[in-house]
Design a protein around this motif. Structure first.
Motif, mmCIF file in Angstrom:
data_model
loop_
_atom_site.group_PDB
_atom_site.id
_atom_site.type_symbol
_atom_site.label_atom_id
_atom_site.label_comp_id
_atom_site.label_asym_id
_atom_site.label_seq_id
_atom_site.Cartn_x
_atom_site.Cartn_y
_atom_site.Cartn_z
ATOM 1 N N ASP A 77 -49.003 38.630 64.090
ATOM 2 C CA ASP A 77 -48.724 37.694 62.995
ATOM 3 C C ASP A 77 -47.533 38.044 61.992
ATOM 4 O OD1 ASP A 77 -50.157 35.760 64.148
ATOM 5 O OD2 ASP A 77 -51.902 36.615 63.126
ATOM 6 N N VAL A 124 -44.283 36.202 61.683
ATOM 7 C CA VAL A 124 -43.981 35.420 60.400
ATOM 8 C C VAL A 124 -42.664 36.165 59.955
ATOM 9 C CG1 VAL A 124 -44.436 35.155 57.996
ATOM 10 C CG2 VAL A 124 -46.219 34.733 60.018
ATOM 11 N N GLY A 176 -40.784 39.023 53.002
ATOM 12 C CA GLY A 176 -41.133 40.549 52.803
ATOM 13 C C GLY A 176 -39.864 41.607 53.108
ATOM 14 N N ALA A 194 -41.450 44.873 50.805
ATOM 15 C CA ALA A 194 -41.792 43.985 49.773
ATOM 16 C C ALA A 194 -42.784 44.468 48.924
ATOM 17 C CB ALA A 194 -42.440 42.449 50.366
ATOM 18 N N TYR A 225 -48.399 39.835 51.536
ATOM 19 C CA TYR A 225 -48.657 38.534 52.002
ATOM 20 C C TYR A 225 -49.838 38.642 52.864
ATOM 21 C CZ TYR A 225 -43.983 37.779 50.468
ATOM 22 O OH TYR A 225 -42.875 37.496 49.777
ATOM 23 N N TRP A 285 -50.569 37.673 56.196
ATOM 24 C CA TRP A 285 -49.735 37.210 57.345
ATOM 25 C C TRP A 285 -50.465 36.293 58.322
ATOM 26 C CZ3 TRP A 285 -44.877 38.230 56.448
ATOM 27 C CH2 TRP A 285 -44.359 39.413 55.584
ATOM 28 N N LYS A 286 -51.666 36.623 58.375
ATOM 29 C CA LYS A 286 -52.443 35.897 59.420
ATOM 30 C C LYS A 286 -52.556 34.367 58.957
ATOM 31 C CE LYS A 286 -55.323 39.009 62.124
ATOM 32 N NZ LYS A 286 -54.054 39.274 62.779
ATOM 33 N N ILE A 301 -50.435 32.813 56.958
ATOM 34 C CA ILE A 301 -49.056 32.402 57.134
ATOM 35 C C ILE A 301 -48.793 31.796 58.268
ATOM 36 C CG2 ILE A 301 -46.667 32.657 56.675
ATOM 37 C CD1 ILE A 301 -47.256 34.480 54.665
ATOM 38 N N ALA A 302 -49.275 32.543 59.501
ATOM 39 C CA ALA A 302 -49.036 32.355 60.945
ATOM 40 C C ALA A 302 -49.914 31.208 61.332
ATOM 41 C CB ALA A 302 -49.537 33.646 61.565
ATOM 42 N N PHE A 351 -45.570 26.681 59.406
ATOM 43 C CA PHE A 351 -45.173 27.765 60.178
ATOM 44 C C PHE A 351 -45.319 27.393 61.484
ATOM 45 C CE2 PHE A 351 -45.413 31.768 62.579
ATOM 46 C CZ PHE A 351 -44.283 32.199 62.212
ATOM 47 N N LEU A 367 -42.619 25.138 62.725
ATOM 48 C CA LEU A 367 -41.326 25.809 62.750
ATOM 49 C C LEU A 367 -41.208 26.648 64.005
ATOM 50 C CD1 LEU A 367 -38.601 26.933 61.296
ATOM 51 C CD2 LEU A 367 -40.286 28.841 60.383
ATOM 52 N N ASP A 395 -34.173 25.695 58.494
ATOM 53 C CA ASP A 395 -33.914 26.336 57.157
ATOM 54 C C ASP A 395 -34.892 25.588 56.139
ATOM 55 O OD1 ASP A 395 -32.481 28.284 58.170
ATOM 56 O OD2 ASP A 395 -30.574 27.802 57.251
ATOM 57 N N THR A 415 -38.225 26.459 56.651
ATOM 58 C CA THR A 415 -38.790 27.776 56.044
ATOM 59 C C THR A 415 -38.730 27.783 54.696
ATOM 60 O OG1 THR A 415 -37.427 28.695 58.035
ATOM 61 C CG2 THR A 415 -37.829 30.118 56.229
ATOM 62 N N LEU A 439 -41.938 25.946 53.521
ATOM 63 C CA LEU A 439 -43.207 26.702 53.564
ATOM 64 C C LEU A 439 -43.291 28.011 52.687
ATOM 65 C CD1 LEU A 439 -45.288 28.199 55.841
ATOM 66 C CD2 LEU A 439 -43.375 29.613 56.608
ATOM 67 N N ILE A 440 -41.922 28.657 52.236
ATOM 68 C CA ILE A 440 -41.849 29.574 51.239
ATOM 69 C C ILE A 440 -42.371 28.815 49.773
ATOM 70 C CG2 ILE A 440 -40.552 31.114 50.009
ATOM 71 C CD1 ILE A 440 -39.260 31.555 52.791
ATOM 72 N N LEU A 474 -46.159 28.548 49.709
ATOM 73 C CA LEU A 474 -46.719 29.944 49.429
ATOM 74 C C LEU A 474 -46.827 30.253 48.227
ATOM 75 C CD1 LEU A 474 -45.371 31.625 52.705
ATOM 76 C CD2 LEU A 474 -47.850 30.923 52.314
#
Lengths: 664, 103
Positions: free
Chosen positions: A646, A650, A657, B2, B6, B8-9, B11-12, B17, B20, B91, B94, B97-98, B101
């Motif tokens: 994941d 992502v 990141g 970073a 985040y 990640w799970k 977001i996925a 997402f 996308l 884009d 994306t 999405l950002i 978040l």
């Protein structure tokens, strides 16, 4: 900084010395030049292989029309102008190195120009990194001798960029840092994966670099009469200088300058060719078909296959497939290696880490595609133009592989305006070829050094604990060693047949690197086992298949071919009226064939004849690489790798990141 | 790396997402396969159906030449089309999405 000055002074002094030496050596070096026949086509692998084959076949088949044996001709360059142009290029690029060295302070600066290259700049740099002297000289030469097939051959080199654009460019920008190892080690056991990725990168770069270095040495000898060893050392010293001091910034700018020069040269020359054709493409092609010299050349080519063609039919045949590429499977196999291998080439992948965002990476590939595609279309004009204005016979008289066609065309087109312009134009194109070599070898040295210094030294040996200063030092020291090895290999391989090495580099990249890159980015179940088995099997299968392929020399096969020539020549002699002897050319062919017929022994892996009949292993090794990667991953399942998918997915899609990612 | 962590799970699984990801996968692999098929028609056609390649279209210029030339324009076309769709759709998704978040 003082070391740098000394180094620059030394390399300049060396180049001057080489130039001076070349002037003294003019006569012997020039005499030796025609012997160095087809080397420039190291990137057009089949070209070199075809030249000798064509010679022997012509010797067998040609019913010897009473053409006087051609006097050994050669390309006459004006040494003063040519060396002057080389000096300008050396001076400009050295200026770039000094400027770039000031900006190279951290590892990110050294490997990725600090991510500060724009999309447009990177597009030009990719084109500069990719188009080798073989593209520049070899493909137009193929077109000038074999017409349509040369053009068809060039197509795959552009289509390859669709894979780069759609599959690897943006994800690699988002998920990677400096090297292939960075992408692959994200959710796997970093140490073994980085070690294997580094080995594969070094293998691909070495194959490609060896071919480039040997080609560079022979090309310089042919163009300006600098002796082979001197050329290798000169090119090598410049290459090491660019990379060690200027890192990615200098390499990028050398590539941009080279791409600019290459495109200007190609544009100018095509423009002159089109003026002669009155800007009428249909008329241009009609001229090809109705040229008696091309018709005669084609008649001889097809006669080898037992086909009789003459007049307009023969001329038309020049625009049809099959004069050069005769094995469709080999063609498809090469196509696969290009389409998948370009996207797995470490020096191309590395270029995407130099731009700040995925959008810039995308833009850079699109710009590169227009430059590269535009260049290959212009190459058609140059190749056909050379066939019309110089005649295939005139081109093969200078070089049987056709590699000098573009340069000869430049000289003639310029000389039609004024003799001095011919010299200037030829010198300019020689300088472009020189810049081309420098740009490509620098990119390769940088990619190989990054794999050794960043993957093996910093991340495997030092566990990632190295400060910026140490990392940059390691990178510079490694580049120096890699460059030095490149020079030594170049010197050692002078007499070796290196034509297959470019195809091999693409095959390894396509069979080893690309499957694991794609699966790492897109398949949840992929893991350490998959990466290692994919890299190993893909690389070994490609190398192994080439070792048993017709690329190697098989003394018994050579002897068998030579015996046929001997038989044909003796028959011809018997058929001659008493008292007459064979023409000088035939007599030479007979003498050579008699020597070759005595050859006995086996190829380097101990074979009497090739086990694998294709020159390009891709069609077998690419599926093997994919299968090994998939089976390896399934055989050694790993929960952590699956759970981390994941994150990878992502990241590669959004750039989250990553430093300087899309957010701000 | 970073500084921010985040999830990640999460977001996925975010619908934006997922959208996308679906759009991108279909587009990228679809066009990639198309370009490969179109490209391999060239060597395969030249080897096995040379008759078609010899058909003259304009003056002495034959189908084979036009087909090979078309490879360049098709590749450029795909590249420009991808750039258009990516700049417009991928884009934008994306970015949305950002933004989401960061809320």
């Amino acid at each position: 900084m003082t070391i740098k000055k000394i180094f620059i002074a030394a390399s300049l002094a060396l180049s001057v010395a080489a130039a001076a030496y070349a002037d003294e050596q003019k006569a012997p070096a020039a005499g030796a030049a025609p012997a160095m026949s087809a080397p420039a086509a190291q990137g057009a692998p089949a070209a070199t292989a075809a030249a000798p084959a064509a010679n022997t076949a012509a010797a067998v088949a040609a019913p010897a029309p009473a053409t006087p044996a051609p006097v050994k001709k050669e390309l006459k360059t004006n040494k003063t102008i040519t060396i002057g142009m080389f000096m300008i290029i050396i001076a400009v690029t050295m200026g770039v190195v000094v400027w770039a060295a000031k900006q190279t302070k951290s590892a990110a600066d050294f490997y990725a120009a600090g991510g500060g290259i724009t999309g447009t700049q990177n597009g030009w740099a990719i084109a500069g990194d990719y188009m080798s002297a073989a593209s520049f000289l070899g493909i137009s030469g193929l077109i000038s001798l074999y017409g349509y097939d040369g053009f068809m051959y060039s197509v795959g080199w552009l289509v390859a960029y669709i894979t780069v654009l759609l599959i690897v460019a943006e994800p690699c920008r988002n998920a990677g840092k400096y090297t292939l190892g960075d992408i692959l080690s994200f959710r796997t056991s970093p140490k073994p994966v980085r070690a294997f990725a580094a080995i594969s990168t070094v293998a691909v770069s070495t194959f490609y670099l060896t071919a480039q270095m040997v080609g560079a040495g022979k090309l310089m000898a042919l163009l300006v009469g600098i002796p082979y060893k001197m050329s290798i050392i000169g090119v090598g010293v410049l290459m090491v200088g660019y990379v060690v001091f200027g890192g990615m910034v200098a390499t990028t700018w050398v590539q941009i300058i080279k791409a600019g020069l290459l495109m200007s040269g190609a544009f100018l020359l095509s423009f002159l060719v089109m003026i002669k054709a009155g800007f009428n493409p249909i008329g241009f092609f009609s001229t090809i078909v109705s040229s008696p010299d091309i018709q005669d050349h084609v008649s001889k080519l097809v006669l080898k296959d037992g086909v009789i063609l003459s007049g307009m039919d023969a001329g038309q045949r020049f625009l049809e497939p099959g004069l050069y590429l005769k094995n469709p499977l080999d063609q498809i196999s090469l196509g696969m290696a290009l389409v998948l291998g370009t996207a797995g080439m470490p020096h191309i992948l590395m270029r995407f880490f130099t731009v700040p965002t995925a959008q810039a990476a995308r833009k850079s590939v699109i710009i590169a595609m227009f430059i590269i595609g535009g260049f290959y279309i212009l190459t058609t004009l140059l190749g056909f133009g050379a066939a019309i204005h110089l005649t295939p016979q005139g081109i093969t008289a200078i070089d049987p592989g056709g590699n000098m066609a573009t340069l000869m065309l430049a000289q003639q087109m310029g000389a039609d305006i004024a003799p001095v312009i011919g010299d200037l134009f030829l010198a300019f194109l020689c300088a472009v070829a020189f810049a081309t070599i420098l740009a490509v070898v620098s990119g390769l040295v940088l990619a190989a050094s990054a794999a050794i210094a960043h993957d093996i030294y910093v991340n495997v040996i030092k566990d990632g604990h190295a400060d910026q200063h140490e990392q940059v030092f390691a990178a510079r020291a490694t580049s120096f060693v890699v460059g030095a090895c490149g020079i030594l290999i170049g010197l050692a391989a002078e007499k070796q047949n290196v034509a297959h090495l470019v195809a091999l580099a693409f095959a390894v990249a396509a069979s080893g690197n690309l499957p694991v890159v794609i699966l790492s980015l897109f398949w949840r179940k992929f893991n350490t086992g998959g990466v290692i088995s994919g890299l190993l099997v893909g690389t070994i299968a490609s190398i192994g298949l080439v070792m048993v392929s017709p690329n190697m020399t098989y003394p018994k096969v050579v002897a068998a071919g030579a015996k046929k020539v001997v038989a044909a020549m003796e028959k011809k002699q018997a058929a001659l009226p008493a008292g007459q002897t064979l023409s000088e050319k035939d007599a030479k062919a007979l003498a050579k064939a008699k020597v070759d017929a005595q050859q006995d022994g086996t190829s380097i892996v101990g074979l009497d004849k090739p086990l694998f009949t294709l020159k390009n292993p891709g069609i077998i090794s690419i599926p093997l690489g994919f299968m090994a990667a998939i089976l390896g991953a399934l055989a050694f399942p790993n929960r952590r790798s699956e759970e981390m998918f994941d994150e990878v997915y992502v990241r590669q899609n959004t750039g989250l990141g990553m430093a300087k990612a899309v957010e701000h | 790396m970073a500084e921010k962590q985040y999830d990640w799970k999460a977001i996925a699984k975010n619908p934006k997402f997922v959208e996308l990801h679906h759009k991108k996968t279909a587009f990228l692999f679809g066009w990639w396969i198309f370009s490969c098929v179109y490209y391999f028609l060239l060597p395969i056609g030249a080897a096995y159906t040379p008759g078609i390649f010899k058909v003259k279209i304009i003056g002495v210029i034959n189908f084979g030449y036009i087909f090979a030339l078309s490879q360049f324009f098709v590749s450029w076309g795909i590249a420009l089309y991808y750039s258009h769709v990516a700049n417009k759709d991928f884009d934008r998704l994306t970015r949305e999405l950002i933004d989401e978040l960061h809320l």
